[in-house]
Design an enzyme around this catalytic site. Structure first.
Site, PDB file in Angstrom:
ATOM      1  N   HIS A 148       0.832  -1.215   0.000  1.00 25.17           N
ATOM      2  CA  HIS A 148       0.000   0.000   0.000  1.00 25.17           C
ATOM      3  C   HIS A 148       0.863   1.261   0.000  1.00 25.17           C
ATOM      4  CE1 HIS A 148      -3.213  -2.787   1.218  1.00 25.17           C
ATOM      5  NE2 HIS A 148      -2.310  -3.272   2.053  1.00 25.17           N
ATOM      6  N   SER A 168      15.204  20.169 -16.867  1.00 27.05           N
ATOM      7  CA  SER A 168      14.020  20.969 -17.134  1.00 27.05           C
ATOM      8  C   SER A 168      14.457  22.248 -17.832  1.00 27.05           C
ATOM      9  CB  SER A 168      13.330  21.295 -15.808  1.00 27.05           C
ATOM     10  OG  SER A 168      12.564  22.471 -15.943  1.00 27.05           O
ATOM     11  N   LYS A 201      16.452  20.602 -11.589  1.00 25.98           N
ATOM     12  CA  LYS A 201      15.783  19.322 -11.806  1.00 25.98           C
ATOM     13  C   LYS A 201      16.560  18.333 -12.644  1.00 25.98           C
ATOM     14  CE  LYS A 201      11.489  18.801 -11.994  1.00 25.98           C
ATOM     15  NZ  LYS A 201      10.144  18.867 -12.545  1.00 25.98           N
ATOM     16  N   GLU A 243      10.118   7.160 -17.079  1.00 23.41           N
ATOM     17  CA  GLU A 243       8.763   7.641 -17.373  1.00 23.41           C
ATOM     18  C   GLU A 243       8.313   7.188 -18.762  1.00 23.41           C
ATOM     19  OE1 GLU A 243       8.239  11.753 -14.963  1.00 23.41           O
ATOM     20  OE2 GLU A 243       9.828  11.733 -16.422  1.00 23.41           O
TER      21      GLU A 243
END
Ligand code: ARG
Length: 459
Positions: free
Chosen positions: A156, A277, A283, A290
């Site tokens: 979870h 970025s 970043k 992804e």
């Protein structure tokens, strides 16, 4: 000129021609189409359609054509032909003249495309198995280097019990092992050759189709011509194997994205597989992972697309079936790329073991240990579970992990908790105790790694 112009008095509409043509994607079947044609030339020679000299001449021309395109199939796209079958035939006619027009005797594009696709699927299966083994090899390597890297295991997405990074790696090794074996199973059903099934009812030339099958690398000929020209099970099986494997790769990517996030900071993905970025200079985005996660959708799409295309088709061949190609071509390329990029991501992954250990120590992931400790003192598990729950609430209020509670504090929850509780609350003890097969005990994990290495070496 189209292969079938005789019956027609009008040219095809340009828009329809573009809609109908498949060369722009089925050129990928060129080598299979040529190999199938070489096999077919021999088969029709055996029934007297070609003389031995004609046979030799056709085969030589087909081999020459094969050699011309093999380095770069995309050169085919310079030409305009309806599909790869017409393209090969027209090139053959350019090379040997009228003799080239004899090759299609007794054959239909329906059995031709069926055999081309099946041969292509077989080659893909083997190529993908190689990519899977390669990624498994990388997982085992990383596992081997991280056998003492304790980290929280989750259920979870809540810290549940400590595991090691090695154990995590080996979980994905197992998933990929099943993906590999699904391909092995699918491959077994790709051993029958549809060529010689004609348009749908079988070829009218009494050839030995089993011999033709063997020439083309199959075990035997298919048994029913109607089924042969309309069967795309092998495409579906590859797409479903790909979809299941992409589920695994997507979860692998998702775990790594989470581990690489500022929130967990368990590891760093290398600059080689991340990007910056355009706005926020601080970043470093996990794009490789992804994209693996993101590309999963199009593979599922190819599977559900083809299932839907095939479900209402009457026997036997229908042009709808041409829609099998773009999906499988794209899905196999995508799957292969994701397996390769997954391996690249693992290549210089940096696990921050201090940080993973610190996280494993937080979150009361040794609570089960305390419950088991009480069970060993004769308290029924249900009761022990409740007692530990209370101790955890207390710990959270006091901002103390279980191993930092004093015996006096423990006594409020149960009188039988004594000094001997502390050793069992250590992370090492949590790992150690899970020594049944498949557990995170470091010795068991080391054995799993050794077994995996032996298996990879033998395949
Ligand atoms: N391009 C077609 C396909 O991929 C080849 C088979 C065409 N057969 C036919 N009867 N038109 O399915």
């Amino acid at each position: 000129m189209a292969l079938w112009g005789g019956r027609f008095t009008q040219e095809a509409d340009a828009k329809f021609k573009y809609f109908n043509d498949s060369l722009r994607f089925d050129y990928r079947l060129a080598l299979q189409d040529i190999d199938g044609s070489i096999g077919w030339a021999k088969a029709i020679t055996s029934v007297g359609i070609l003389t031995e000299a004609e046979h030799q001449q056709l085969v030589a021309a087909l081999k020459e054509l094969r050699a011309e395109i093999e380095p770069n199939l995309a050169i085919i796209l310079r030409d305009d032909a309806e599909d790869i079958h017409s393209w090969v035939e027209s090139k053959l006619i350019e090379k040997v003249g009228d003799l080239g027009k004899k090759l299609h005797t007794g054959r239909s594009r329906n059995d031709q495309v069926a055999v081309d696709m099946k041969m292509w699927c077989k080659a893909q299966t083997l190529a993908l198995q190689e990519r899977i083994r390669n990624l498994q090899g990388k997982l085992v390597e990383v596992a081997e280097q991280n056998q003492t890297a304790v980290m929280p295991g989750y259920t979870h997405l809540q810290r549940a019990q400590p595991v090691t990074f090695a154990h995590w790696c080996m979980a994905y090794y197992e998933m990929l092992d099943r993906d590999y074996s699904r391909l092995t199973d699918a491959f077994k059903r790709m051993k029958t050759c549809p060529l010689g099934s004609g348009a749908l009812a079988g070829t009218a030339y009494p050839m030995d189709r089993d011999a033709l099958a063997v020439d083309l690398g199959f075990a035997t000929a298919t048994r029913n011509s109607l089924d042969s020209v309309s069967d795309r099970d092998h495409v579906l099986e590859l797409l479903s194997a790909a979809s299941i494997s992409m589920v695994h790769l997507s979860r692998f990517a998702e775990d790594l994205i989470f581990f690489n996030s500022g929130e967990s900071a368990f590891l760093d993905l290398s600059d080689r597989v991340t990007s910056g970025s355009s706005l926020m200079p601080q970043k470093k985005n996990p794009d490789a992972c992804e994209l693996i996660r993101g590309k999963t959708g199009r593979v599922f799409g190819a599977l559900s697309g083809l299932l839907t295309t095939l479900k209402g088709l009457p026997l036997a061949y229908n042009k709808d079936m041409q829609e099998d190609k773009e999906g499988i071509f794209d899905a196999m390329e995508t799957w292969q790329a994701c397996l390769e990029i997954g391996a690249l991501v693992l290549e210089d992954i940096q696990v921050h073991t201090d940080r993973t250990r610190e996280a494993a120590q937080q979150g009361y992931s040794n609570a089960t240990e305390l419950a088991d400790y009480l069970v060993a003192k004769g308290i029924p598990f249900r009761e022990a579970h409740h007692i530990v729950g209370e101790a955890v609430v207390y710990g959270i209020r006091q901002r103390k992990p279980l191993e930092d509670l004093t015996i006096a504090e423990y006594q409020q929850f149960h009188p039988s908790i004594a000094e001997d509780v502390y050793p069992i609350l250590s992370l090492e003890s949590c790992l150690e105790k899970r020594s049944a097969k498949g557990g995170v005990n470091p010795q068991r994990v080391a054995e799993a790694i050794a077994a995996a290495k032996a298996k990879l070496e033998n395949s």
